[in-house]
Design a protein around this motif. Structure first.
Motif, short mmCIF file in Angstrom:
data_model
loop_
_atom_site.label_atom_id
_atom_site.label_comp_id
_atom_site.label_asym_id
_atom_site.label_seq_id
_atom_site.Cartn_x
_atom_site.Cartn_y
_atom_site.Cartn_z
N GLU A 166 40.79 39.87 37.98
CA GLU A 166 41.76 40.93 37.67
C GLU A 166 42.32 41.56 38.94
O GLU A 166 43.50 41.90 39.01
CB GLU A 166 41.12 41.97 36.77
CG GLU A 166 40.91 41.47 35.35
CD GLU A 166 40.31 42.52 34.43
OE1 GLU A 166 40.11 43.67 34.86
OE2 GLU A 166 40.03 42.16 33.27
N ALA A 167 41.47 41.71 39.95
CA ALA A 167 41.95 42.26 41.22
C ALA A 167 42.95 41.31 41.86
O ALA A 167 43.99 41.74 42.38
CB ALA A 167 40.77 42.53 42.16
N ARG A 168 42.65 40.02 41.83
CA ARG A 168 43.59 39.03 42.38
C ARG A 168 44.91 39.07 41.63
O ARG A 168 45.98 39.02 42.22
CB ARG A 168 42.97 37.64 42.31
CG ARG A 168 43.89 36.59 42.87
CD ARG A 168 43.27 35.23 42.85
NE ARG A 168 44.22 34.27 43.38
CZ ARG A 168 44.12 33.00 43.19
NH1 ARG A 168 43.11 32.50 42.53
NH2 ARG A 168 45.02 32.19 43.68
N ARG A 169 44.80 39.16 40.31
CA ARG A 169 46.01 39.22 39.49
C ARG A 169 46.85 40.46 39.84
O ARG A 169 48.06 40.40 39.87
CB ARG A 169 45.63 39.22 38.01
CG ARG A 169 46.81 39.02 37.10
CD ARG A 169 46.45 38.79 35.63
NE ARG A 169 45.16 39.27 35.18
CZ ARG A 169 44.10 38.48 34.97
NH1 ARG A 169 44.17 37.19 35.18
NH2 ARG A 169 42.96 39.00 34.55
N TRP A 170 46.19 41.57 40.15
CA TRP A 170 46.90 42.80 40.56
C TRP A 170 47.75 42.53 41.80
O TRP A 170 48.92 42.89 41.85
CB TRP A 170 45.88 43.91 40.80
CG TRP A 170 46.47 45.23 41.17
CD1 TRP A 170 46.89 46.21 40.32
CD2 TRP A 170 46.71 45.75 42.49
NE1 TRP A 170 47.36 47.29 41.02
CE2 TRP A 170 47.26 47.04 42.36
CE3 TRP A 170 46.50 45.24 43.76
CZ2 TRP A 170 47.61 47.81 43.44
CZ3 TRP A 170 46.85 46.02 44.86
CH2 TRP A 170 47.40 47.29 44.69
N PHE A 171 47.14 41.86 42.79
CA PHE A 171 47.89 41.54 44.00
C PHE A 171 49.00 40.54 43.72
O PHE A 171 50.12 40.68 44.20
CB PHE A 171 46.96 40.98 45.08
CG PHE A 171 46.37 42.03 45.96
CD1 PHE A 171 47.07 42.55 47.03
CD2 PHE A 171 45.09 42.52 45.71
CE1 PHE A 171 46.52 43.53 47.84
CE2 PHE A 171 44.53 43.49 46.51
CZ PHE A 171 45.25 44.00 47.58
N GLU A 172 48.71 39.51 42.94
CA GLU A 172 49.72 38.51 42.63
C GLU A 172 50.89 39.12 41.88
O GLU A 172 52.04 38.77 42.15
CB GLU A 172 49.10 37.37 41.82
CG GLU A 172 48.23 36.47 42.65
CD GLU A 172 47.55 35.39 41.84
OE1 GLU A 172 47.55 35.47 40.58
OE2 GLU A 172 47.00 34.48 42.47
N ASP A 173 50.61 40.02 40.94
CA ASP A 173 51.70 40.68 40.22
C ASP A 173 52.59 41.45 41.18
O ASP A 173 53.82 41.43 41.06
CB ASP A 173 51.16 41.62 39.15
CG ASP A 173 50.59 40.90 37.95
OD1 ASP A 173 50.79 39.66 37.83
OD2 ASP A 173 49.92 41.55 37.13
N ALA A 174 51.98 42.10 42.16
CA ALA A 174 52.76 42.86 43.13
C ALA A 174 53.55 41.93 44.05
O ALA A 174 54.68 42.24 44.41
CB ALA A 174 51.84 43.76 43.96
N LEU A 175 52.98 40.79 44.40
CA LEU A 175 53.64 39.88 45.32
C LEU A 175 54.66 38.97 44.65
O LEU A 175 55.75 38.75 45.19
CB LEU A 175 52.60 38.99 46.03
CG LEU A 175 51.72 39.69 47.04
CD1 LEU A 175 50.60 38.76 47.49
CD2 LEU A 175 52.54 40.13 48.23
N PHE A 176 54.33 38.43 43.49
CA PHE A 176 55.16 37.41 42.89
C PHE A 176 56.02 37.90 41.74
O PHE A 176 56.92 37.19 41.32
CB PHE A 176 54.30 36.24 42.41
CG PHE A 176 53.48 35.61 43.50
CD1 PHE A 176 54.09 35.07 44.62
CD2 PHE A 176 52.11 35.59 43.42
CE1 PHE A 176 53.33 34.50 45.63
CE2 PHE A 176 51.35 35.01 44.42
CZ PHE A 176 51.97 34.47 45.54
N ALA A 177 55.71 39.04 41.22
CA ALA A 177 56.47 39.63 40.11
C ALA A 177 56.73 38.61 39.00
O ALA A 177 57.83 38.48 38.49
CB ALA A 177 57.76 40.25 40.61
N GLY A 178 55.69 37.85 38.65
CA GLY A 178 55.77 36.97 37.48
C GLY A 178 56.23 35.57 37.73
O GLY A 178 56.56 34.88 36.77
N VAL A 179 56.25 35.03 38.96
CA VAL A 179 56.63 33.64 39.21
C VAL A 179 55.57 32.74 38.58
O VAL A 179 54.39 32.91 38.82
CB VAL A 179 56.75 33.36 40.72
CG1 VAL A 179 56.98 31.87 40.98
CG2 VAL A 179 57.85 34.19 41.33
N THR A 180 56.00 31.78 37.77
CA THR A 180 55.06 30.89 37.10
C THR A 180 54.94 29.57 37.84
O THR A 180 55.81 29.20 38.65
CB THR A 180 55.53 30.61 35.66
OG1 THR A 180 56.77 29.89 35.72
CG2 THR A 180 55.69 31.90 34.86
#
Length: 112
Positions: free
Chosen positions: A14-28
């Motif tokens: 979940e912590a990683r996902r928090w960073f990824e959401d901030a960095l990638f804003a949903g890139v799949t």
């Protein structure tokens, strides 16, 4: 970030996902191939032959790609600063210490 997770792997995820959401804003992942070719078209990446295999190509940063990468690193620093503001420097330091500690080889565990 949810606090429902009780085990460390889920909390770390979940912590990683928090960073990824901030960095990638949903890139799949489905758009990764298109994104690479788009970045090549923008001059940020280049394809070169792989000397180890005639069938493969290597993807490398161009000089402009390196500049953009450095800007992204600066963005990560801003996000980390915001995390310090939100949870405090001692917790961020403890988190960094825990994640950089030598955990050793993953154990082979059998279920009871």
């Amino acid at each position: 970030m949810s606090h429902r997770a009780a085990n460390l792997p889920r909390l770390l995820s979940e912590a990683r996902r928090w960073f990824e959401d901030a960095l990638f804003a949903g890139v799949t992942r489905q758009t990764a191939h298109q994104a690479v070719h788009g970045l090549i078209g923008m001059g940020l990446l280049e394809q070169t032959p792989d000397p180890a295999s005639a069938r493969r190509r290597l993807i490398r940063l161009t000089a402009e790609g390196q500049r953009v990468h450095e800007r992204a690193q600066a963005t990560i620093e801003v996000i980390e600063t915001l995390l310090v503001d939100r949870i405090g420097p001692s917790l961020v330091r403890a988190l960094r210490d825990a994640l950089t500690a030598d955990w050793g080889v993953p154990p082979l565990v059998t279920a009871p």
